[in-house]
Each structure stands twice: as C-alpha cells, then as structure tokens.
Design a protein around this motif. Sequence first.
Motif, PDB file in Angstrom:
ATOM      1  N   PHE A 188       3.239   9.343  13.112  1.00  0.00           N
ATOM      2  CA  PHE A 188       2.200   8.377  13.491  1.00  0.00           C
ATOM      3  C   PHE A 188       2.770   7.293  14.389  1.00  0.00           C
ATOM      4  CE2 PHE A 188       0.594   4.086  12.558  1.00  0.00           C
ATOM      5  CZ  PHE A 188      -0.709   4.201  13.040  1.00  0.00           C
ATOM      6  N   ARG A 189       3.897   6.733  13.975  1.00  0.00           N
ATOM      7  CA  ARG A 189       4.452   5.601  14.718  1.00  0.00           C
ATOM      8  C   ARG A 189       4.837   5.995  16.134  1.00  0.00           C
ATOM      9  NH1 ARG A 189       6.724   0.325  13.307  1.00  0.00           N
ATOM     10  NH2 ARG A 189       8.073  -0.304  15.009  1.00  0.00           N
ATOM     11  N   GLU A 190       5.404   7.190  16.245  1.00  0.00           N
ATOM     12  CA  GLU A 190       5.817   7.606  17.575  1.00  0.00           C
ATOM     13  C   GLU A 190       4.616   7.756  18.513  1.00  0.00           C
ATOM     14  OE1 GLU A 190       8.353  11.075  17.871  1.00  0.00           O
ATOM     15  OE2 GLU A 190       8.116  10.856  20.059  1.00  0.00           O
ATOM     16  N   LEU A 233       0.829  -1.212   0.000  1.00  0.00           N
ATOM     17  CA  LEU A 233       0.000   0.000   0.000  1.00  0.00           C
ATOM     18  C   LEU A 233       0.862   1.259   0.000  1.00  0.00           C
ATOM     19  CD1 LEU A 233      -2.663  -1.251   2.560  1.00  0.00           C
ATOM     20  CD2 LEU A 233      -2.992  -0.998   0.090  1.00  0.00           C
ATOM     21  N   LYS A 234       1.983   1.186   0.706  1.00  0.00           N
ATOM     22  CA  LYS A 234       2.919   2.317   0.716  1.00  0.00           C
ATOM     23  C   LYS A 234       3.398   2.595  -0.712  1.00  0.00           C
ATOM     24  CE  LYS A 234       7.506   3.657   2.295  1.00  0.00           C
ATOM     25  NZ  LYS A 234       8.796   3.193   2.784  1.00  0.00           N
ATOM     26  N   LYS A 235       3.749   1.533  -1.411  1.00  0.00           N
ATOM     27  CA  LYS A 235       4.223   1.696  -2.788  1.00  0.00           C
ATOM     28  C   LYS A 235       3.113   2.268  -3.668  1.00  0.00           C
ATOM     29  CE  LYS A 235       6.861  -0.370  -6.444  1.00  0.00           C
ATOM     30  NZ  LYS A 235       7.613  -1.490  -6.963  1.00  0.00           N
ATOM     31  N   LYS A 242      -4.549  12.335  11.410  1.00  0.00           N
ATOM     32  CA  LYS A 242      -3.953  13.583  11.905  1.00  0.00           C
ATOM     33  C   LYS A 242      -2.590  13.857  11.267  1.00  0.00           C
ATOM     34  CE  LYS A 242      -2.335  13.822  16.203  1.00  0.00           C
ATOM     35  NZ  LYS A 242      -2.422  13.673  17.680  1.00  0.00           N
ATOM     36  N   TYR A 243      -1.790  12.811  11.068  1.00  0.00           N
ATOM     37  CA  TYR A 243      -0.459  13.018  10.484  1.00  0.00           C
ATOM     38  C   TYR A 243      -0.485  13.064   8.955  1.00  0.00           C
ATOM     39  CZ  TYR A 243       1.625  12.677  15.053  1.00  0.00           C
ATOM     40  OH  TYR A 243       1.965  12.933  16.365  1.00  0.00           O
ATOM     41  N   ILE A 244      -1.509  12.490   8.362  1.00  0.00           N
ATOM     42  CA  ILE A 244      -1.587  12.473   6.899  1.00  0.00           C
ATOM     43  C   ILE A 244      -2.126  13.804   6.363  1.00  0.00           C
ATOM     44  CG2 ILE A 244      -2.748  11.367   4.919  1.00  0.00           C
ATOM     45  CD1 ILE A 244      -2.586   8.725   6.697  1.00  0.00           C
ATOM     46  N   VAL A 245      -3.189  14.271   7.018  1.00  0.00           N
ATOM     47  CA  VAL A 245      -3.770  15.551   6.586  1.00  0.00           C
ATOM     48  C   VAL A 245      -3.939  16.459   7.810  1.00  0.00           C
ATOM     49  CG1 VAL A 245      -4.897  14.957   4.411  1.00  0.00           C
ATOM     50  CG2 VAL A 245      -5.996  14.292   6.538  1.00  0.00           C
ATOM     51  N   PRO A 246      -2.814  17.012   8.293  1.00  0.00           N
ATOM     52  CA  PRO A 246      -2.878  17.810   9.525  1.00  0.00           C
ATOM     53  C   PRO A 246      -3.888  18.948   9.392  1.00  0.00           C
ATOM     54  CG  PRO A 246      -0.599  17.539   8.767  1.00  0.00           C
ATOM     55  CD  PRO A 246      -1.485  17.008   7.687  1.00  0.00           C
ATOM     56  N   GLY A 247      -4.680  19.109  10.441  1.00  0.00           N
ATOM     57  CA  GLY A 247      -5.641  20.221  10.450  1.00  0.00           C
ATOM     58  C   GLY A 247      -6.978  19.898   9.818  1.00  0.00           C
ATOM     59  N   GLU A 248      -7.058  18.799   9.096  1.00  0.00           N
ATOM     60  CA  GLU A 248      -8.358  18.461   8.482  1.00  0.00           C
ATOM     61  C   GLU A 248      -9.277  17.797   9.490  1.00  0.00           C
ATOM     62  OE1 GLU A 248      -7.240  17.670   3.840  1.00  0.00           O
ATOM     63  OE2 GLU A 248      -8.837  16.467   4.729  1.00  0.00           O
ATOM     64  N   ASN A 249     -10.576  18.045   9.299  1.00  0.00           N
ATOM     65  CA  ASN A 249     -11.590  17.572  10.235  1.00  0.00           C
ATOM     66  C   ASN A 249     -11.802  16.055  10.119  1.00  0.00           C
ATOM     67  OD1 ASN A 249     -13.985  16.993  11.603  1.00  0.00           O
ATOM     68  ND2 ASN A 249     -14.791  19.060  11.194  1.00  0.00           N
ATOM     69  N   PHE A 250     -11.611  15.375  11.238  1.00  0.00           N
ATOM     70  CA  PHE A 250     -11.759  13.922  11.244  1.00  0.00           C
ATOM     71  C   PHE A 250     -13.211  13.503  11.052  1.00  0.00           C
ATOM     72  CE2 PHE A 250     -11.912   9.757  13.602  1.00  0.00           C
ATOM     73  CZ  PHE A 250     -11.186   9.039  12.669  1.00  0.00           C
ATOM     74  N   SER A 300       7.839  10.895   6.503  1.00  0.00           N
ATOM     75  CA  SER A 300       7.832  11.794   7.661  1.00  0.00           C
ATOM     76  C   SER A 300       6.464  11.773   8.346  1.00  0.00           C
ATOM     77  CB  SER A 300       8.297  13.204   7.295  1.00  0.00           C
ATOM     78  OG  SER A 300       7.345  13.827   6.500  1.00  0.00           O
ATOM     79  N   ALA A 301       5.384  11.622   7.575  1.00  0.00           N
ATOM     80  CA  ALA A 301       4.062  11.495   8.205  1.00  0.00           C
ATOM     81  C   ALA A 301       3.998  10.201   9.023  1.00  0.00           C
ATOM     82  CB  ALA A 301       2.959  11.501   7.145  1.00  0.00           C
TER      83      ALA A 301
END
Length: 261
Positions: A95-97, A75-77, A202-210, A90-91
């Motif tokens: 997330f992992r942390e 999926l990453k690819k 949150k890390y993929i689209v910072p600031g966007e409404n969940f 970097s996203a």
Amino acid sequence: MARWNYKTIAYDTIDREKIANNDFLFKVITIASFIEITSDLYEKNLVTFYEGDEQIVPWLREVWEPEEIQHGKSLKKYVETVWPEFDWQSAYDGFREEYGKYCTIDEFQPTRAREMLARMVVETGTSTFYKGVEKYAEALGEPILAQIAHNISKDEVYHYDRFDEGFEKYNRREHLGRTDITKVIYARLKEASDEDIFIAHKYIVPGENFEDFKAQTKAFAKQYYPYKMAVKMLMYPLHLNKHVENATASTIQGALKVLGI
Ligand SMILES: [Fe+2]
Ligand SMILES: [Fe+2]
C-alpha cells in the motif's frame, strides 16, 4: 502531551469471539490503520506548504503527526490482536509504495487559507467516521474498539479546530467569501473519494470486489454515520446565521449522500 496513549488500552480484554468473523469490520479498521500510519508523508508536505508559519509548523511536527501516527498504531494493534493471521506489514508495504506516489504537494489547494479549509474537510471526514465506528462498536458490544474510536474522533475534532484557527488567520489576508469557501469545501469533498481506500482495499483483500465493499460501507453509513455532525462542521467556516444555517443544512446533507459519504 497527547490526550491518551494506546499503550494503556486493554487489548488483552477484547472478546474476539464477538468480532473475529466480522469481515467488514476487519476491512474498515485495517484500511483506517493504513491511512493513518501514512500521515508522515502528509506532514512533510504540509510543513513545506506552510514554511515560515511559526504556529502551524511546530504544531504539525510535534502534535498533529504524532497523534495521527498514534491513531494508526492503535488500529494496527487492534487488527493484530483480533486478526493475528493477517500479515499487516506486508500488505501495508505494498500500500505504502503505491499510495506514496499520490501524496504530493501538487494535490494541495493554491493558497494557504484554501488548504486550511481542505484540511478542515479532511478532519471532518475522519472525526465523523470514527464517531460512526464508535457507535458501530457499541452496537456490536465491543467496548475496546468503542474506546479507541472515541479517542481518535476527539483528536480529529481538535485538529479541525486548529486548522480552523489557521484558516481564520490566512483568510484575513485572502478574504475568501462564502461562495469561494463553499467551492473549496465541495471540491475537497468530491476529491475525498476513494483513491486511498481503493488502494488499501486492494492490498488487504487482493482480488475482492471494491464495489461490494462500497455497498457495505453505504449500509454502515446509513445506520451509524453522524450526518448532522458532518454538516455542522462543514458549514462552520461559512459563519451563517441560524436561519440560513437550517435551510442550508438539508441541502448539504443531501449532497453528502449523493457523493456517497
Ligand atoms: Fe487520524
Ligand atoms: Fe486528524
């Protein structure tokens, strides 16, 4: 040997034009890639929990984990091929942390048979989710994503079967009855809420409404989610006869919808 290898998938034939501006698809596939590729943390906890089990432990290490990691890599690819402007790494690091702190053994069920049931609920969730993605990809006319989702969904059904064997084995000692089994399944379904998805989003689209994303997910589920398959898999450990099964199926299907699944 794994049943498929993501390195043989023809990513270079993807028609990006068809999907590159599909924001929902981008989020769904990226979230899934994050969660799958983090399976190594679960593997460690599961191996600790089932220490001494000579069937499940080697299987978790040698089969389950590599397959889950392959889901993540495939999926990453896909994300990196279709949305190259997105900085996946970097996203993911963020997330992992944050999410790593939640992956503790404290989240496990109190007994081995119960945890096997919880794993079956998780594999039900993943296998049905990817079945939904497969149908969605077909509707979008994107055969490569359909192929990947199909492969992953089949792996998840296979994982479900192995955990079912483990459940049967441990339940010969624990003797959980239908009421207990139903309670574990229901509790795990409720728990399967949003924690991991929320953090990934949150890390993929910072600031966007969940909540907006959740609304989109509901619309997707309504159209593509295989509810019947989910109900069948969730009810299987109860070993009900056909008559009771049919009566219970609609109740569970209703419960899934109430829970927003
Ligand atoms: Fe997976
Ligand atoms: Fe799985």
